[in-house]
Scaffold this motif. Structure first.
Motif, PDB file in Angstrom:
ATOM      1  N   GLY A 135     -21.068  30.225 -47.421  1.00  0.00           N
ATOM      2  CA  GLY A 135     -20.730  28.919 -47.186  1.00  0.00           C
ATOM      3  C   GLY A 135     -19.702  28.334 -48.239  1.00  0.00           C
ATOM      4  O   GLY A 135     -19.655  29.033 -49.384  1.00  0.00           O
ATOM      5  N   ASP A 136     -19.092  27.348 -48.249  1.00  0.00           N
ATOM      6  CA  ASP A 136     -18.022  26.720 -48.989  1.00  0.00           C
ATOM      7  C   ASP A 136     -18.998  25.665 -49.641  1.00  0.00           C
ATOM      8  O   ASP A 136     -19.093  24.549 -49.532  1.00  0.00           O
ATOM      9  N   TYR A 137     -19.250  26.248 -51.185  1.00  0.00           N
ATOM     10  CA  TYR A 137     -20.047  25.082 -51.901  1.00  0.00           C
ATOM     11  C   TYR A 137     -19.854  25.811 -53.293  1.00  0.00           C
ATOM     12  O   TYR A 137     -19.333  26.579 -53.613  1.00  0.00           O
ATOM     13  N   LYS A 138     -19.922  24.751 -54.295  1.00  0.00           N
ATOM     14  CA  LYS A 138     -19.950  25.064 -55.590  1.00  0.00           C
ATOM     15  C   LYS A 138     -21.164  24.559 -56.376  1.00  0.00           C
ATOM     16  O   LYS A 138     -21.717  23.578 -55.996  1.00  0.00           O
ATOM     17  N   LEU A 139     -21.482  25.546 -57.599  1.00  0.00           N
ATOM     18  CA  LEU A 139     -22.412  25.043 -58.599  1.00  0.00           C
ATOM     19  C   LEU A 139     -21.643  24.306 -59.886  1.00  0.00           C
ATOM     20  O   LEU A 139     -20.892  24.973 -60.172  1.00  0.00           O
ATOM     21  N   LYS A 226     -19.044  17.499 -36.509  1.00  0.00           N
ATOM     22  CA  LYS A 226     -20.086  16.887 -37.682  1.00  0.00           C
ATOM     23  C   LYS A 226     -20.013  17.833 -38.851  1.00  0.00           C
ATOM     24  O   LYS A 226     -20.079  17.310 -40.027  1.00  0.00           O
ATOM     25  N   GLN A 227     -19.957  19.024 -38.647  1.00  0.00           N
ATOM     26  CA  GLN A 227     -20.284  20.211 -39.622  1.00  0.00           C
ATOM     27  C   GLN A 227     -18.816  20.051 -40.467  1.00  0.00           C
ATOM     28  O   GLN A 227     -18.890  20.012 -41.647  1.00  0.00           O
ATOM     29  N   GLU A 228     -17.810  19.883 -39.737  1.00  0.00           N
ATOM     30  CA  GLU A 228     -16.508  19.901 -40.502  1.00  0.00           C
ATOM     31  C   GLU A 228     -16.364  18.798 -41.486  1.00  0.00           C
ATOM     32  O   GLU A 228     -16.095  18.620 -42.534  1.00  0.00           O
ATOM     33  N   GLN A 229     -16.984  17.611 -41.128  1.00  0.00           N
ATOM     34  CA  GLN A 229     -17.149  16.353 -41.742  1.00  0.00           C
ATOM     35  C   GLN A 229     -18.021  16.492 -43.082  1.00  0.00           C
ATOM     36  O   GLN A 229     -17.522  15.956 -44.127  1.00  0.00           O
ATOM     37  N   GLN A 235     -16.160  18.751 -49.888  1.00  0.00           N
ATOM     38  CA  GLN A 235     -15.214  19.224 -50.776  1.00  0.00           C
ATOM     39  C   GLN A 235     -14.654  18.057 -51.521  1.00  0.00           C
ATOM     40  O   GLN A 235     -14.063  17.992 -52.640  1.00  0.00           O
ATOM     41  N   LYS A 236     -14.656  16.704 -51.128  1.00  0.00           N
ATOM     42  CA  LYS A 236     -14.347  15.380 -51.740  1.00  0.00           C
ATOM     43  C   LYS A 236     -15.142  15.372 -52.991  1.00  0.00           C
ATOM     44  O   LYS A 236     -14.632  14.976 -54.084  1.00  0.00           O
ATOM     45  N   LYS A 237     -16.431  15.707 -52.910  1.00  0.00           N
ATOM     46  CA  LYS A 237     -17.414  15.637 -53.914  1.00  0.00           C
ATOM     47  C   LYS A 237     -16.790  16.655 -55.086  1.00  0.00           C
ATOM     48  O   LYS A 237     -16.975  16.212 -56.273  1.00  0.00           O
ATOM     49  N   TYR A 238     -16.567  17.766 -54.817  1.00  0.00           N
ATOM     50  CA  TYR A 238     -16.172  18.816 -55.787  1.00  0.00           C
ATOM     51  C   TYR A 238     -14.926  18.567 -56.429  1.00  0.00           C
ATOM     52  O   TYR A 238     -14.483  18.440 -57.745  1.00  0.00           O
ATOM     53  N   ARG A 239     -13.998  17.700 -55.669  1.00  0.00           N
ATOM     54  CA  ARG A 239     -12.542  17.162 -56.176  1.00  0.00           C
ATOM     55  C   ARG A 239     -13.024  16.189 -57.284  1.00  0.00           C
ATOM     56  O   ARG A 239     -12.279  16.189 -58.566  1.00  0.00           O
ATOM     57  N   GLU A 240     -14.087  15.327 -57.140  1.00  0.00           N
ATOM     58  CA  GLU A 240     -14.470  14.282 -58.069  1.00  0.00           C
ATOM     59  C   GLU A 240     -14.914  15.172 -59.373  1.00  0.00           C
ATOM     60  O   GLU A 240     -14.617  14.816 -60.288  1.00  0.00           O
ATOM     61  N   ILE A 241     -15.853  16.100 -59.088  1.00  0.00           N
ATOM     62  CA  ILE A 241     -16.337  16.771 -60.336  1.00  0.00           C
ATOM     63  C   ILE A 241     -15.232  17.562 -61.122  1.00  0.00           C
ATOM     64  O   ILE A 241     -15.371  17.376 -62.224  1.00  0.00           O
ATOM     65  N   GLU A 242     -14.321  18.084 -60.249  1.00  0.00           N
ATOM     66  CA  GLU A 242     -13.083  18.613 -61.216  1.00  0.00           C
ATOM     67  C   GLU A 242     -12.340  17.774 -62.095  1.00  0.00           C
ATOM     68  O   GLU A 242     -11.830  17.882 -62.974  1.00  0.00           O
ATOM     69  N   LYS A 243     -12.188  16.392 -61.313  1.00  0.00           N
ATOM     70  CA  LYS A 243     -11.539  15.358 -62.094  1.00  0.00           C
ATOM     71  C   LYS A 243     -12.331  14.871 -63.126  1.00  0.00           C
ATOM     72  O   LYS A 243     -11.772  14.504 -64.467  1.00  0.00           O
TER      73      LYS A 243
END
Ligand SMILES: Cc1ncc(C[n+]2csc(CCOP(=O)(O)OP(=O)(O)O)c2C)c(N)n1
Lengths: 361, 260
Positions: A135-139, A226-229, A235-243
């Protein structure tokens, strides 16, 4: 804050710092070169010291799922392992990321593939930074380069894990886990009470009281829309983390004409290489990513506008070099030098590689 | 002539002899008609209501037909990965020792992919309750062989019947965990008739109450049906269960507390 000075192994430092950070539970399974983490914690009698729970699980599969349960209850939970054990945990890590729960996972990396070797390695870079499980996730991945950072990253790891409700990985290696250095430790932080958890983490499964709806911890959503949401939210959270959360260190970069990029143990070798190169009149700098994810993309891109070439020095077959190339986007040459199978590159061979692959190239 | 009673007259508080427990939500069950899961959900929820422990209970849903159990229990619920419910429950109970924690698992979940987690949670004597629904088949994925599938029993991966030489033996997990010093109460129940439902409910109540004693793990197997997986009508499935499942998986208590 008053800090206490101690001489410790990296594995002990991460354990002691976790206890001091108010960790509620450690669940793990022995594997070299990180067994000292659980050995240290059990010897400390954390049940008496802070009330922290420690349990040797029947496998890494079980320990990561014990984390999953504990994290769902809003508790500060951690595990540690080394590469083969971390591979076994991947399904559980994916569930924890999908259910958006905080936890701390320490990987004291050894060489692979397979049973590989017990010697230090950085070959789990892809596994840590690109997802690892399905799945698409990040640590969020922290890369300590000293015993001090092993301790600091335990504190920081828990902070980030709860800030973003995301698993945090400390990607260390056998050398940093085993070596002894002096370390300054934070004061003991109080563990949260269940009432404090209820207030601070309203999502925690502490039992459904009449004042709220039931809490459900799950990564399942069968409706694709819903799963796409859910995925978009992640993904939005990961962009925040990257910022917000990129950490890196720049050594002798101000006037650098050439750049080494290295993390963890190999970055320690590279510090020596910088000195050796400068003694020879080569203006060399070192960029040390402290967060591997989020990767210091901007820092690399900025330095790519300044230096003539970059050498990525890794204890693997060339993994981080891919992220550097993406950040550099073809502007200047980016090459890789590394040793693997548990071998730490020597400073002379790194300098030689720099001359051959970058300066002479 | 006596006046005709209206529905409203009948629905008076004083006349109510039975109503749906508050611990179940109003969500419509997704289970096949005739399946035992719904009944087992209901009696667990009733027990929790009777014990008045809704605010102190955390349930763990498995992967299997009951993966969505969290939609039906009005409780804090945690959905585990396939087979890992006992480990998830261990993590929760160790950190919330004063709460009631139960897992709800199918036979594939508990006795195949999760065998290690089941045995070790039982052997450590985790102070939790495991509800083990044995329908002899993998219901959710479309009727494949389970570790509990009987010899000769047809499934989508044993289309000619389970051949022991090729596929190994059906596993009596409940007898197995009863051997372990960490289990406190081990029983096998069924829910295909009202009398058995009442018995099963009593067993589940004990199994949850025993968490207060802190003496170890309580394990309740419910031998159940899977009419769609077994390719039978609900009535046929229950009959088949009585004739074939019960002889191999005999009902009754297997291990009872010595201190009563
Ligand atoms: C790691 C993993 N492997 C396989 C599956 C697919 N899977 C989902 S449910 C299931 C079988 C469930 O059977 P059982 O536990 O007997 O429960 P039932 O559906 O019969 O109630 C399988 C194999 C999965 N979700 N995860």
């Amino acid at each position: 804050m008053k800090r206490e000075l101690r001489l410790m192994k990296g594995n002990e430092a991460v354990a002691e710092a976790a206890i001091r950070a108010g960790c509620d539970g450690y669940f793990g399974y022995p594997i070299t070169p990180q067994s000292e983490v659980m050995e240290y914690i059990t010897a400390e009698k954390p049940e008496e010291r802070t009330g922290m729970v420690v349990l040797q699980a029947e496998s890494e599969v079980a320990s990561i799922n014990m984390l999953y349960g504990g994290a769902g209850a809003g508790k500060k939970v951690m595990t540690s392992s080394s590469s083969p054990g971390i591979s076994l945990m991947q399904e559980g890590i994916s569930y924890i990321a999908g259910a958006e729960l905080p936890c701390l996972i320490v990987n004291v990396v050894r060489g692979g593939p397979g049973l590989g070797t017990i010697q230090p390695s950085q070959a789990d870079y892809f596994q840590s930074t690109k997802g690892g499980g399905h799945g698409d996730y990040k640590l969020i991945t922290l890369a300590p380069a000293s015993v001090q950072e092993m301790a600091d990253h335990a504190t920081l790891g828990f902070k980030l894990a709860f800030k973003y409700r995301n698993p945090v990985m400390i990607q260390s290696d056998g050398a940093i886990g085993q070596m002894m250095e002096k370390v300054e430790l934070d004061e003991q932080e109080e563990r949260l009470t269940d009432d404090q958890i209820k207030e601070q983490y309203p999502w925690a499964t502490l039992g459904k009281t009449p004042d709220r709806e039931r809490n459900i911890i799950t990564s399942l959503e069968l409706d694709p829309a819903k799963q796409e949401q859910i995925n978009l939210k992640l993904q939005k959270k990961y962009r925040e983390i990257e910022k917000n959360e990129v950490l890196s260190e720049e050594i002798e970069c101000d006037d650098a004409e050439y750049l080494l990029v290295a993390f963890g143990t190999s970055s320690r070798i590279c510090q020596k290489v910088v000195k050796m190169a400068r003694d020879e009149g080569i203006k060399l700098g070192l960029l040390r990513p402290i967060t591997l994810y989020p990767f210091p993309v901007k820092e690399v891109a900025r330095l790519a506008g300044q230096v003539k070439g970059i050498l990525s020095v890794e204890m693997n077959a060339g993994q981080m070099v891919e992220d550097i190339r993406l950040a550099v986007n073809g502007k200047i040459p980016v090459e890789y030098f590394g040793r693997f199978g548990g071998i730490i590159p020597s400073s002379t061979e790194v300098l030689e590689a720099l001359k051959q692959k970058i300066i002479g190239g | 002539m006596a006046e005709q009673l209206t529905k409203e007259d009948i629905r008076k508080e004083a006349n109510i002899v039975y109503k749906k427990t508050e611990v179940l939500t109003d969500n419509v069950l997704h289970y096949c008609p005739g399946c035992g899961h719904g009944t087992i959900h209901r009696i667990i929820a009733e027990v929790i209501e009777e014990m008045d422990i809704q605010s102190e209970t955390i349930g763990i849903a498995p992967v299997g037909c009951s993966v969505l159990a969290y939609n039906y229990f009005d409780l804090d619920m945690h959905e585990a990965a396939h087979g890992r419910a006992p480990a998830v429950a261990t993590g929760i109970k160790r950190l919330l020792p004063n709460k009631y924690v139960f897992t709800y698992q199918g036979d594939g979940d508990l006795a195949a992919i999760g065998t290690a987690e089941t045995i070790h949670a039982c052997n450590r004597g985790e102070n939790i309750t495991i509800i083990f629904v044995n329908n002899g088949i993998y219901g959710m994925t479309g009727g494949q062989m389970a570790p509990t599938t009987l010899e000769g029993m047809k499934s989508s991966t044993t289309p000619y019947g389970r051949n022991i030489k090729q596929m190994g033996n059906p596993l009596k997990m409940t007898e197995l965990v009863a051997q372990l010093p960490g289990t406190y109460f081990v029983t096998r129940q069924a829910v295909h008739t009202p009398a058995y439902v009442r018995k099963a409910k009593k067993a589940i109540k004990k199994a949850i109450q025993y968490q207060e004693r802190e003496k170890g793990l309580s394990f309740v197997e419910v031998v159940s049906n899977c009419n769609s997986g077994w390719k039978m009508t609900p009535v046929q499935a229950n009959k088949w269960m009585e004739e074939n499942m019960f002889p191999f998986y005999p009902l009754g208590d297997i291990k009872v507390p010595e201190d009563k």
